[in-house]
Design an enzyme around this catalytic site. Sequence first.
Site, short mmCIF file in Angstrom:
data_model
loop_
_atom_site.label_atom_id
_atom_site.label_comp_id
_atom_site.label_asym_id
_atom_site.label_seq_id
_atom_site.Cartn_x
_atom_site.Cartn_y
_atom_site.Cartn_z
CB CYS A 13 -0.97 -0.05 1.18
SG CYS A 13 -2.36 1.10 1.04
CG HIS A 51 -3.96 -4.26 2.66
ND1 HIS A 51 -3.13 -3.84 3.68
CD2 HIS A 51 -4.49 -3.13 2.14
CE1 HIS A 51 -3.16 -2.52 3.77
NE2 HIS A 51 -3.99 -2.07 2.84
CD GLU A 95 -2.32 -6.96 5.24
OE1 GLU A 95 -2.89 -5.88 5.46
OE2 GLU A 95 -1.62 -7.15 4.22
#
Length: 431
Positions: free
Chosen positions: A284, A378, A380
């Site tokens: 990001c 992302h 995760e």
Amino acid sequence: MYRKLIYIPRLARGLATSSGSSLLPPATLHLKSGQSFLGRSFGAPKSIYGETVFSTSITSYTESMTDPSYRGQILVFTTPLIGNYGVPLNTAPSDAYDVGVVLESQGIQCAAVVVSDVAEKFSHYAAAESLASWCQRYDVPGITGVDTRAITRLLRDQGTTLGRISVGSDASLPAPNATEFWDPSLENLVDQVSTKEPYEVNPGGSLKIALLDFGAKANILRSLIRRGAAVTVLPWNYDFNAVRDQYDGLFLSNGPGDPTHCMEAALKLRRTLQEWTKPVFGICMGHQIIGMAAGLDAYRMTFGNRGHNQPVLALASSGSIKAGRVYVTSQNHQYALKLQDPFPRGWEPFFINCNDSSIEGIKSTAESGKNVWGVQFHPESAGGPLDTIEMFSDFLSECAAHKYGAVSQKNDENVPKMHTFDSAPKIAVAA
């Protein structure tokens, strides 16, 4: 024989816990573009300014609201019912499995929330309180009873806009003048959410990873320590080059706001990329910092990408990522790197967004001799799909290979010398 069906009305709802309020004061959402939406207030009884953005996430409102990347933003959820499973107790151990919190940070990060229908009752085995009481405890206002689909269409068509939530007696007042709206992007939001002092998580880990904190989600730390890493979290503008020899890899986290406020970090990273050969991974905001350090431009998107259902196409293969495959990802960003031809020497596009063709990732080329990756999404998630979660394993595998292979390669004359990038052009950021 036949089976008799017995209908017990309202049983499921009867098992839910009341949020404690059915009489809510009036509230109005004013957009700088001129539209106003009248609804009811929940959470903190105060008026507030912010940047109005929307998220297409269907679930995980608690994770979104605690994501530091939403700092200063009025978050509009397109999903109609929000709050139906309440809010969990946000405490967890700090060990090799967790990082002290269940959610993405210790408290709510967004400025306010806008929902179509806030749940007056919630039901979940882990729920400790309602969305309304949670917002009130963290002094965050919310508005319900408005058409969030209509708001989303406005933001999608005209772009994100500044806004104000007026609560109580303020709700009946005229909309603010254009000069009264507060623009959070003018402030260095990263500096507000980044750690002020270095700290270590899972110090017994086998691989030493430095993480530059631009507003890191807790699940990034979890994803690293659960794979055996010892993570040292550093302030966003920390001089990593002074301590880089202590670490096996560098990680750059997500964060809020305009990446131009982090030019200092990009300039320091440029030196790292020119002189250091160990793996570097950014997510990001971290991805944007890597791109700017490489010489790419960053620009503000019309309405950004926020949600847990963004498809990206892999343009190159690396580790668990295979070129030509589409991965569904979780995203939260207003800015992106500009696609240009030719790309800076030593770099190539890694992912592209299937919806708007924006860059979703870059990587160092095989010819560069570097191991650097940046992704706009992302891996995760939390919440969202886990299509790309193994990118954390890929990163740490490269760190381990570099660490444990360095000794055997040190005196091997057949090993090619690592190529360093040419001096990159001056960092430029488009308006």
